[in-house]
Each structure stands twice: as structure tokens, then as C-alpha cells.
Design an enzyme around this catalytic site. Structure first.
Site, short mmCIF file in Angstrom:
data_model
loop_
_atom_site.label_atom_id
_atom_site.label_comp_id
_atom_site.label_asym_id
_atom_site.label_seq_id
_atom_site.Cartn_x
_atom_site.Cartn_y
_atom_site.Cartn_z
N HIS A 95 -14.97 -10.08 -2.50
CA HIS A 95 -14.37 -11.14 -3.34
C HIS A 95 -14.13 -10.30 -4.69
O HIS A 95 -13.45 -11.53 -5.82
CB HIS A 95 -15.27 -11.22 -4.24
N ASP A 125 -19.92 -9.58 1.82
CA ASP A 125 -19.06 -9.42 1.29
C ASP A 125 -18.68 -7.54 0.33
O ASP A 125 -19.03 -7.08 -0.50
CB ASP A 125 -20.19 -10.29 -0.14
N GLY A 199 -17.37 -8.44 -14.11
CA GLY A 199 -16.75 -6.63 -14.11
C GLY A 199 -17.07 -5.84 -13.44
O GLY A 199 -17.03 -5.27 -13.19
N ASN A 200 -18.61 -6.42 -13.27
CA ASN A 200 -19.95 -4.87 -12.35
C ASN A 200 -19.78 -5.13 -10.90
O ASN A 200 -20.14 -4.80 -10.26
CB ASN A 200 -21.13 -5.70 -13.27
N SER A 201 -19.30 -6.32 -10.58
CA SER A 201 -19.11 -6.48 -8.94
C SER A 201 -18.25 -5.56 -8.37
O SER A 201 -17.44 -4.87 -8.71
CB SER A 201 -18.12 -7.61 -9.30
N GLY A 252 -26.15 -18.38 16.54
CA GLY A 252 -25.72 -20.46 16.84
C GLY A 252 -26.66 -21.07 16.75
O GLY A 252 -27.00 -22.13 17.42
N VAL A 253 -27.18 -20.67 16.25
CA VAL A 253 -28.70 -21.88 15.28
C VAL A 253 -28.67 -22.21 13.92
O VAL A 253 -27.99 -21.32 12.99
CB VAL A 253 -29.74 -21.25 15.65
#
Length: 361
Positions: A95, A125, A199-201, A252-253
Site C-alpha cells: 500500500h 501487503d 509513515g511507519n508503514s 473457495g469458501v
């Protein structure tokens, strides 16, 4: 968060305890407005005389942590953090780089350098950037084992553009589940009370030995923040470097942990396991597993009934959705066939399920 004298001895600017998502920060603050200096704060000077354990881990880790700037043609953009893992690759969050056209990174003692995205995966992510040359710093390594709850950790990154900031806390929990794209989830996340802000991401969450136990993902307030676990990153990152993407296993559940109400409505004893609410018509589980086919009212609430309850996958018991998700994410791959022990219509049986690949977002 407990405020001990030891924690207040940390080197560097402490991250504030403001409740915030640790997402990509707008580039309107930080170094462009005087919020950063050319070198990360606290790396030299009088504070170097401190005997704090946090000073030691900061010295060991901080030089490998970078600031990231992202620019887009539509004037959007942002900033985040990342860290060097070898002589040319930097790990950060998907992100942070999503939607960008130009990418720049800066180490503690360098100017801005152009970088390119070699791979990104929205479902974990995680993303990897490549740079042409790096300064003489030691890359960081992922921890081999999952941290125990209570382990002391520090988060190093660039909250609000304040480069080289460090905040301290403990591992508050493991095996957490985070929301991802298309109603999927990120399994095996690490929870911490170390303050995390915009900003820590993408920055590292490290032990006092300097090992990365997670890639910081988000902070939700009340001293609750999360990081993508080292075991998941160790599966995803090499694939991003080699192929540019990563294929996640797919059942697929629709799943939910068995709640007291679901247990009551479906006569489940014990009241645990993972309840299958639906089966995707053309997914891997079609014709193998059964989703809910009815409902009953309890205290005015409709509770699903008739679905399988997953008790075990291969040799791993699955008392909760979180445990099942971590098993899929860390122990399986697309195309692999697993034995699934289910409770169906009051009896237990084992079925074979061949996993597919999670659809593109």
C-alpha cells in the site's frame, strides 16, 4: 502502554501514541517542509553515550532502514518506510507503493535515490523495491521463529516524515488476522503496542537482537498496531524478487469461527472449529465441502445452519479461523491436496481438497 524509565531511555524520536493507520503519508510534510534532516536523528552525538538496550538495537538496525517517497502522475503520492534485505532489494508495504509512477529512497546518510518496484502483492501487503547501489550498511534478516508474546520489540521508521524514529513495546499477540483485498485476509500477523503512525508503514518491527519479526502494516489506536509476520514475508518476498508476484492458496469458501450461537444452532460439541458459510460455485471446494443451506433464529438473530465445520487440516487442528488461515498461508501452496476433517450432519469424515490459486484482485 506502560511507560517505564527504561523505555524512556530510547535513542531517537519516540513515535507518538496517536491512534492512526500507518499508511502511506502525504508528502506534504516531512523533509520537504523541514521535518527531516540529512541523517537520521540520534545516530550520532551525545546520545551515543547511552547504555540503553534500545540504543544498541538502534545502532545495529537504523542504517538499513530507509525513507520512501512515491509520486504519481495524478499528483497523488505518499511516503513510508522500508528496509534493506540484501545488496539491492528493499522490503516495504504494497500500500506504500500502490498507484505510484516514481519511487525514491533515502538511507540515513545519503540523498534521495531512484528505485523501481520489482514485485508487489496486495494479499500480503508486501512489496519489494530495487536500487542500483547501496551504501556500506548491513542488511536486515528475518527471524526464523515466531516471536513469543511479551517479547520486547522496537519499530524503526519515518512517522510523519520524521526519519529514523524509534518506538518501543512488546509483542502483544501473534496469529492475528488482518483485512485484505476482495474480502480476503492476511494471516499470521504480529500485534504490538509499540506506537505506530502514518509513515511507519513498511518499516521493520525488530527484536532487541535486531531480527525482523514483522513488516509494519497498520496501527489502530489504543496501543494496537500490526505487522506482517516474518514467516509470511519469507514465503512471499523471494517470489516477488524472482517473478514479481506470489500465488496464494485458495479454498473457495466463506469461513467464520464457530461462535456460541453457531454452536447452539448446529448442535456442535465442542463449540469450536471453522464454520463454512458458503462454497464458491466454481472454486476448489465445490462438490467437496458444504456451505450453509439454512438458518435458525436465536434471540432475534438469524444463525446459519447446515454448513461443514472444519476440525482439522492434515495434522493441524483448526479451532479458529485464524489458525486455519495461518496453516493455509504458511504450510500449503496452490495445487497441493490436503486432508480436511469436517463435522457434517452430526458425524465426522475426512475429505480431500486440492487447493487452487487465489483470484487476482
Amino acid at each position: 502502554m506502560k511507560q517505564s524509565l527504561t523505555r524512556r531511555a530510547m535513542l531517537g524520536a519516540l513515535g507518538t501514541a496517536v491512534a492512526a493507520t500507518a499508511g502511506c503519508q502525504s508528502p506534504g510534510t516531512g523533509s520537504d517542509s523541514g521535518g527531516e534532516t540529512g541523517a537520521q536523528s540520534g545516530s550520532t552525538g551525545a546520545a551515543a553515550q547511552s547504555d540503553s538496550v534500545y540504543t544498541g538495537v538502534y545502532r545495529e538496525v537504523a542504517d538499513a532502514v530507509v525513507s520512501i517517497r512515491v509520486y504519481a502522475e495524478d499528483s497523488r503520492g505518499g511516503q513510508g518506510s522500508g528496509f534493506l534485505i540484501d545488496d539491492e532489494h528493499i522490503v516495504t508495504n504494497e500500500h506504500v507503493v500502490e498507484g505510484g509512477d516514481e519511487y525514491y529512497i533515502r538511507f540515513a546518510d545519503t540523498g534521495w535515490r531512484s528505485a523501481s518496484v520489482v514485485g508487489a502483492d496486495v494479499y500480503s501487503d508486501l512489496a519489494v523495491l530495487r536500487i542500483g547501489a547501496t551504501p556500506d550498511v548491513t542488511p536486515l534478516s528475518f527471524a526464523e521463529a515466531e516471536p513469543t508474546v511479551g517479547t520486547e520489540v522496537v519499530a524503526i521508521g519515518n512517522p510523519f516524515g520524521l526519519s529514523g524514529s524509534v518506538s518501543a513495546g512488546i509483542v502483544s499477540g501473534v496469529d492475528r488476522t488482518l483485512q485484505s483485498a476482495n474480502n480476503f485476509s492476511i494471516a499470521d500477523a504480529v500485534q504490538t503496542d509499540a506506537p505506530v503512525n502514518p509513515g511507519n508503514s513498511g518499516g521493520p518491527l525488530v527484536t532487541l537482537d535486531g531480527e525482523v519479526v514483522g513488516v509494519i502494516n497498520s496501527g489502530g489506536g489504543d496501543n494496537v498496531a500490526f505487522a506482517i509476520s516474518a514467516p509470511l514475508a519469507q514465503r512471499v518476498v523471494p517470489s516477488l524478487i524472482q517473478t514479481g508476484d506470489y500465488d496464494h492458496p485458495y479454498m473457495g469458501v466463506g469461513l467464520q469461527s464457530v461462535s456460541p450461537r453457531v454452536a447452539e444452532a448446529n448442535n456442535l460439541d465442542p463449540g469450536s472449529g471453522v464454520y463454512i458459510t458458503r462454497v464458491v460455485g466454481d472454486g476448489p471446494a465445490a462438490g467437496v465441502l458444504q456451505g450453509s443451506d439454512g438458518e435458525t433464529m436465536i434471540s432475534g438473530t438469524a444463525i446459519p445452519t447446515g454448513g461443514d465445520v472444519v476440525r482439522q487440516m492434515d495434522d493441524t487442528p483448526t479451532p479458529t479461523r485464524q489458525v486455519l488461515g495461518s496453516f493455509l498461508a504458511l504450510e500449503t501452496s496452490p495445487g497441493q491436496t490436503v486432508d480436511v476433517l469436517v463435522e457434517r450432519d452430526g458425524a465426522q469424515e475426512t475429505v480431500e481438497l486440492t487447493l487452487g490459486t487465489r483470484p487476482e484482485p
